[in-house]
Design an enzyme around this catalytic site. Structure first.
Site, PDB file in Angstrom:
ATOM      1  N   LYS A 113      33.632  66.042  37.591  1.00 18.93           N
ATOM      2  CA  LYS A 113      33.206  67.355  37.101  1.00 18.93           C
ATOM      3  C   LYS A 113      31.790  67.695  37.550  1.00 18.93           C
ATOM      4  CE  LYS A 113      36.211  67.888  33.103  1.00 18.93           C
ATOM      5  NZ  LYS A 113      36.298  68.051  31.643  1.00 18.93           N
ATOM      6  N   LYS A 196      46.662  64.640  40.306  1.00 18.42           N
ATOM      7  CA  LYS A 196      47.322  64.887  39.017  1.00 18.42           C
ATOM      8  C   LYS A 196      47.399  66.377  38.698  1.00 18.42           C
ATOM      9  CE  LYS A 196      43.455  64.692  35.897  1.00 18.42           C
ATOM     10  NZ  LYS A 196      42.871  64.373  34.634  1.00 18.42           N
ATOM     11  N   LYS A 199      44.397  71.477  34.846  1.00 21.32           N
ATOM     12  CA  LYS A 199      44.119  72.885  34.586  1.00 21.32           C
ATOM     13  C   LYS A 199      43.048  73.421  35.515  1.00 21.32           C
ATOM     14  CE  LYS A 199      42.626  71.265  30.079  1.00 21.32           C
ATOM     15  NZ  LYS A 199      42.719  71.487  28.659  1.00 21.32           N
TER      16      LYS A 199
HETATM   17  P1  AMP Z   1      42.648  67.606  29.239  1.00 19.79           P
HETATM   18  O1  AMP Z   1      43.511  68.537  29.970  1.00 19.79           O
HETATM   19  O2  AMP Z   1      41.750  66.840  30.130  1.00 19.79           O
HETATM   20  O3  AMP Z   1      41.961  68.210  28.045  1.00 19.79           O
HETATM   21  O4  AMP Z   1      43.635  66.507  28.650  1.00 19.79           O
HETATM   22  C1  AMP Z   1      44.277  66.548  27.399  1.00 19.79           C
HETATM   23  C2  AMP Z   1      45.258  65.379  27.301  1.00 19.79           C
HETATM   24  O5  AMP Z   1      46.291  65.511  28.277  1.00 19.79           O
HETATM   25  C3  AMP Z   1      44.619  64.012  27.555  1.00 19.79           C
HETATM   26  O6  AMP Z   1      45.198  63.047  26.699  1.00 19.79           O
HETATM   27  C4  AMP Z   1      44.970  63.732  28.989  1.00 19.79           C
HETATM   28  O7  AMP Z   1      45.016  62.360  29.267  1.00 19.79           O
HETATM   29  C5  AMP Z   1      46.355  64.368  29.102  1.00 19.79           C
HETATM   30  N1  AMP Z   1      46.612  64.795  30.499  1.00 19.79           N
HETATM   31  C6  AMP Z   1      45.916  65.731  31.207  1.00 19.79           C
HETATM   32  N2  AMP Z   1      46.447  65.893  32.440  1.00 19.79           N
HETATM   33  C7  AMP Z   1      47.513  65.033  32.512  1.00 19.79           C
HETATM   34  C8  AMP Z   1      48.473  64.734  33.535  1.00 19.79           C
HETATM   35  N3  AMP Z   1      48.471  65.357  34.719  1.00 19.79           N
HETATM   36  N4  AMP Z   1      49.409  63.803  33.260  1.00 19.79           N
HETATM   37  C9  AMP Z   1      49.456  63.183  32.049  1.00 19.79           C
HETATM   38  N5  AMP Z   1      48.579  63.408  31.051  1.00 19.79           N
HETATM   39  C10 AMP Z   1      47.615  64.330  31.267  1.00 19.79           C
END
Ligand code: AMP
Ligand code: TRP
Length: 333
Positions: A113, A196, A199
């Protein structure tokens, strides 16, 4: 007793990676009777990167609606917003005195980031994992269900818990366990099987969002990258074919069947004929969640009430823990 804590940032709409990697597992954990669960919308984390302050409170409600629509029941789990419980920020400061800069600098999410220009990066982004540790430790949580990308932050949380215990000669904080469960702990981009689903990716075609209509889901899956080989006979033969493996993983996770079975069912078929089946599974699973989310957002009072009650319940747990920490650190007798 088992105490489960997890959270997501209200930075933008949730996608299939958030759902399969984290949220769906939280819902499954509600079946356990001997556990207490807290699910938080971590809005303080969301302001560590540039964001739209006019949209923040709405984004927070949308994430809460997504939690409930996916199956988080405010009667079974404590559902609340991070900024409604000031204990998180207070504990964060105390833990920050024990967090080593060198360790924070090694966090891969920070490096991703922050980019190249680290001189201009805000202290909040750097200290982000300390706030995450405070979220977890403020409840003495024992289990933290997250996607694979959060493993390193959990390691830091465990490290801070033991540094605190050692420095103050107490056995106070437990070591929280990461729960990286479910068949899809790492969902990949629909356009590149080696990165991966996220968003922050520029193109919306790389991800399926929980608010996507059936038409959008269908379009995105039809355009998803694959290769020109047919579905093999065994799962092992999918190694080295990341896009194909990703689609099989998504199918298996949504249909609730093992990946091996998906491969067996479609062995010999081209991905062009597998995709319509995947679209069916995805739409059947996600459409009810999307509809429920939209319904909930029509009556925001209901979500706001649930969040307010959730914060009261959460603080009943975290405020005595913070008071204990203050005592251990010598602020009070
Ligand atoms: P974030 O989008 O970073 O706020 O992630 C929120 C939750 O979703 C966290 O527990 C991440 O580990 C999970 N997460 C985010 N992107 C992925 C992905 N591509 N695959 C699996 N888990 C994800
Ligand atoms: N850092 C997590 C993410 O990006 C969100 C998060 C903040 C979290 N605090 C937490 C997850 C506490 C689990 C427990 O997804």
């Amino acid at each position: 007793m088992k105490r489960i804590f997890s959270g997501m940032q209200p930075t933008s709409q949730l996608h299939l990676g958030n759902y399969l990697g984290a949220l769906k597992n939280w819902v499954d954990l509600q079946k356990e009777n001997d556990a207490e669960r807290l699910f938080c919308v971590v809005d303080l984390h969301a302001v560590t990167m540039p964001y739209d302050h006019k949209q923040l409170s709405q984004a927070t409600l949308e994430i809460a609606a997504a939690y409930i629509a996916a199956g988080i029941d405010p009667k079974k789990s404590i559902l609340f917003v991070q900024s409604h419980a000031p204990e998180h920020s207070q504990l964060m400061w105390l833990l920050a005195t024990m967090a080593q800069m060198g360790k924070l600098e090694r966090m891969t999410q920070f490096k991703d980031k922050a980019g190249k220009n680290t001189e201009r990066v805000g202290l909040g982004l750097f200290a982000y994992p300390v706030l995450m540790a405070a979220d977890i430790l403020a409840y003495k949580a024992t289990h933290v269900p997250v996607g694979e990308d959060q493993k390193q932050h959990l390691e830091l949380t465990r490290d801070l818990a033991s540094t605190f215990n050692t420095r103050y000669g107490v056995d106070f904080f437990p070591q929280p366990e990461p729960v990286i469960a479910g068949p899809a702990p790492r969902v990949m981009s629909l356009r590149d099987g080696t990165s991966k689903m996220s968003k922050s990716a520029d193109s919306d075609m790389t991800r399926i969002n929980l608010i996507d209509t059936p038409d959008m889901i269908s379009k995105k899956i039809k355009k998803a990258k694959t290769d020109s080989d047919p579905m093999p006979e065994t799962l092992e033969e999918l190694e080295g074919r990341p896009e194909a493996m990703n689609l099989v993983t998504i199918y298996a996770a949504l249909a609730g069947i093992p990946k091996e079975e998906v491969v067996r069912q479609y062995a010999g078929q081209m991905f062009g004929s597998f995709k319509p089946a995947l679209i069916d599974v995805a739409v059947n699973h996600l459409a009810p969640i999307t509809n429920r989310m939209n319904e909930l957002l029509e009556n925001k009072d209901q979500i706001e009430d649930a969040l307010r009650e959730g914060a009261v319940k959460a603080r009943k747990i975290s405020s005595p823990i913070l008071a204990e920490v203050q005592k251990i650190m010598g602020f009070t007798k």
